[in-house]
Design a protein around this motif. Sequence first.
Motif, PDB file in Angstrom:
ATOM      1  N   ASP A  28       0.805  -1.224   0.000  1.00 39.64           N
ATOM      2  CA  ASP A  28       0.000   0.000   0.000  1.00 39.64           C
ATOM      3  C   ASP A  28       0.838   1.273   0.000  1.00 39.64           C
ATOM      4  N   ILE A  29       2.141   1.137   0.216  1.00 41.92           N
ATOM      5  CA  ILE A  29       2.995   2.317   0.377  1.00 41.92           C
ATOM      6  C   ILE A  29       2.879   3.301  -0.795  1.00 41.92           C
ATOM      7  N   PRO A  30       2.943   2.867  -2.060  1.00 44.25           N
ATOM      8  CA  PRO A  30       2.843   3.868  -3.144  1.00 44.25           C
ATOM      9  C   PRO A  30       1.541   4.674  -3.102  1.00 44.25           C
ATOM     10  N   GLU A  31       0.411   4.026  -2.824  1.00 43.89           N
ATOM     11  CA  GLU A  31      -0.863   4.748  -2.776  1.00 43.89           C
ATOM     12  C   GLU A  31      -0.910   5.699  -1.589  1.00 43.89           C
ATOM     13  N   ILE A  32      -0.398   5.258  -0.438  1.00 51.77           N
ATOM     14  CA  ILE A  32      -0.399   6.112   0.750  1.00 51.77           C
ATOM     15  C   ILE A  32       0.462   7.348   0.506  1.00 51.77           C
ATOM     16  N   VAL A  33       1.669   7.149   0.016  1.00 53.30           N
ATOM     17  CA  VAL A  33       2.577   8.269  -0.222  1.00 53.30           C
ATOM     18  C   VAL A  33       1.992   9.203  -1.278  1.00 53.30           C
ATOM     19  N   GLY A  34       1.350   8.645  -2.281  1.00 53.28           N
ATOM     20  CA  GLY A  34       0.704   9.481  -3.292  1.00 53.28           C
ATOM     21  C   GLY A  34      -0.345  10.391  -2.683  1.00 53.28           C
ATOM     22  N   MET A  35      -1.142   9.864  -1.749  1.00 55.01           N
ATOM     23  CA  MET A  35      -2.156  10.699  -1.093  1.00 55.01           C
ATOM     24  C   MET A  35      -1.508  11.732  -0.180  1.00 55.01           C
ATOM     25  N   LEU A  36      -0.427  11.351   0.522  1.00 53.99           N
ATOM     26  CA  LEU A  36       0.263  12.302   1.397  1.00 53.99           C
ATOM     27  C   LEU A  36       0.846  13.464   0.594  1.00 53.99           C
ATOM     28  N   ALA A  37       1.287  13.188  -0.624  1.00 55.10           N
ATOM     29  CA  ALA A  37       1.918  14.210  -1.456  1.00 55.10           C
ATOM     30  C   ALA A  37       0.917  15.057  -2.237  1.00 55.10           C
ATOM     31  N   ASP A  38      -0.358  14.668  -2.223  1.00 53.05           N
ATOM     32  CA  ASP A  38      -1.348  15.303  -3.094  1.00 53.05           C
ATOM     33  C   ASP A  38      -2.036  16.502  -2.450  1.00 53.05           C
ATOM     34  N   ASP A  39      -1.261  17.434  -1.957  1.00 51.21           N
ATOM     35  CA  ASP A  39      -1.774  18.737  -1.534  1.00 51.21           C
ATOM     36  C   ASP A  39      -0.574  19.678  -1.427  1.00 51.21           C
ATOM     37  N   PRO A  40      -0.797  20.980  -1.318  1.00 47.07           N
ATOM     38  CA  PRO A  40       0.330  21.922  -1.338  1.00 47.07           C
ATOM     39  C   PRO A  40       1.385  21.654  -0.253  1.00 47.07           C
ATOM     40  N   LEU A  41       0.963  21.301   0.952  1.00 47.54           N
ATOM     41  CA  LEU A  41       1.941  21.037   2.012  1.00 47.54           C
ATOM     42  C   LEU A  41       2.682  19.730   1.758  1.00 47.54           C
ATOM     43  N   GLY A  42       1.941  18.692   1.420  1.00 47.02           N
ATOM     44  CA  GLY A  42       2.558  17.396   1.168  1.00 47.02           C
ATOM     45  C   GLY A  42       3.496  17.412  -0.017  1.00 47.02           C
ATOM     46  N   ALA A  43       3.151  18.186  -1.012  1.00 52.34           N
ATOM     47  CA  ALA A  43       4.002  18.267  -2.205  1.00 52.34           C
ATOM     48  C   ALA A  43       5.386  18.823  -1.864  1.00 52.34           C
ATOM     49  N   GLN A  44       5.479  19.609  -0.789  1.00 51.98           N
ATOM     50  CA  GLN A  44       6.762  20.188  -0.376  1.00 51.98           C
ATOM     51  C   GLN A  44       7.601  19.211   0.438  1.00 51.98           C
ATOM     52  N   ARG A  45       6.974  18.214   1.068  1.00 52.22           N
ATOM     53  CA  ARG A  45       7.738  17.367   1.989  1.00 52.22           C
ATOM     54  C   ARG A  45       7.778  15.895   1.639  1.00 52.22           C
ATOM     55  N   GLU A  46       6.978  15.448   0.690  1.00 53.38           N
ATOM     56  CA  GLU A  46       6.947  14.031   0.330  1.00 53.38           C
ATOM     57  C   GLU A  46       7.676  13.810  -0.995  1.00 53.38           C
ATOM     58  N   THR A  47       8.197  12.595  -1.177  1.00 56.68           N
ATOM     59  CA  THR A  47       8.924  12.245  -2.395  1.00 56.68           C
ATOM     60  C   THR A  47       8.407  10.914  -2.936  1.00 56.68           C
ATOM     61  N   PRO A  48       7.266  10.920  -3.609  1.00 61.46           N
ATOM     62  CA  PRO A  48       6.695   9.673  -4.113  1.00 61.46           C
ATOM     63  C   PRO A  48       7.572   8.952  -5.128  1.00 61.46           C
ATOM     64  N   GLY A  49       8.535   9.637  -5.717  1.00 60.63           N
ATOM     65  CA  GLY A  49       9.432   9.001  -6.671  1.00 60.63           C
ATOM     66  C   GLY A  49      10.504   8.140  -6.020  1.00 60.63           C
ATOM     67  N   ASP A  50      10.703   8.294  -4.730  1.00 62.05           N
ATOM     68  CA  ASP A  50      11.686   7.494  -3.993  1.00 62.05           C
ATOM     69  C   ASP A  50      11.013   6.934  -2.750  1.00 62.05           C
ATOM     70  N   LEU A  51      10.579   5.683  -2.823  1.00 68.82           N
ATOM     71  CA  LEU A  51       9.837   5.070  -1.718  1.00 68.82           C
ATOM     72  C   LEU A  51      10.729   4.443  -0.649  1.00 68.82           C
ATOM     73  N   THR A  52      12.043   4.491  -0.827  1.00 70.48           N
ATOM     74  CA  THR A  52      12.960   3.853   0.125  1.00 70.48           C
ATOM     75  C   THR A  52      12.744   4.314   1.569  1.00 70.48           C
ATOM     76  N   PRO A  53      12.700   5.626   1.847  1.00 70.46           N
ATOM     77  CA  PRO A  53      12.518   6.023   3.261  1.00 70.46           C
ATOM     78  C   PRO A  53      11.152   5.607   3.814  1.00 70.46           C
ATOM     79  N   TYR A  54      10.150   5.542   2.954  1.00 69.32           N
ATOM     80  CA  TYR A  54       8.815   5.147   3.398  1.00 69.32           C
ATOM     81  C   TYR A  54       8.777   3.655   3.737  1.00 69.32           C
ATOM     82  N   ARG A  55       9.487   2.853   2.957  1.00 68.11           N
ATOM     83  CA  ARG A  55       9.546   1.412   3.245  1.00 68.11           C
ATOM     84  C   ARG A  55      10.259   1.155   4.574  1.00 68.11           C
ATOM     85  N   THR A  56      11.317   1.911   4.852  1.00 67.59           N
ATOM     86  CA  THR A  56      12.027   1.792   6.125  1.00 67.59           C
ATOM     87  C   THR A  56      11.106   2.190   7.281  1.00 67.59           C
TER      88      THR A  56
END
Length: 165
Positions: A28-56
Motif C-alpha cells: 500500500d505504500i505507493p498509494e499512501i505516499v501518493g495521497m500524502l503528497a497530493d496537496d500543497p503542504l505534502g508536495a513540499q515534503r513528500e517524495t513519491p518518486g523514492d519510496l525507500t525512506p517510506y519502506r524503512t
Amino acid sequence: MTSHSAPADASASPALPELTIRRATADDIPEIVGMLADDPLGAQRETPGDLTPYRTAFARLDGDPHQHLVVAVQQGRTVGTLHLTVIPGLSRRGAARALIEAVRIHADARGTGLGTRLIEWAIAESRRQDCVLVQLTSDATRVDAHRFYERLGFEASHLGFKMAL
C-alpha cells in the motif's frame, strides 16, 4: 488489528459502496505516499518518486503494536489512509491516549463522507484500545480541515509547538 468494514453511516446514501478499513501492508505504500503528497503542504515534503525512506518507516511502524496505519478500500481501490498511535501514559491515572495523524482521502473521493468514516473508525478503535481521549494536530493553514474536525466533535484545546531537527 483485523480487517473489517466500517460501520454503516446512518446519514450515508444507500448507494455508497462498502468501505473496508484495514491494516496497511507494504504493497500500500505507493498509494499512501501518493495521497500524502497530493496537496500543497505534502508536495513540499513528500517524495513519491523514492519510496525507500517510506519502506524503512513502514517496517518500523508495522513492528510496533501501538501503531495502526490503515487504508480505506472501496471497490478494490485505496481511497484513504490514516495513522493512529496509541500512547501509554502516567498522567490521567495511567491512561492511554490516541493520536490521529496523516488523514488523507484520495482527491477524487473527497467530499463523499469517507473522511468522516475514517475518523469514526479511529475513535472506535481508540475506545477499543482503552484510550481515555483521542487527539490530533492539523497544520495551522488547513482551515477547512479544522472545520471538519470541529464538526466531528473535536475541540481546539491546546497550542502546539514544533521544532525541526
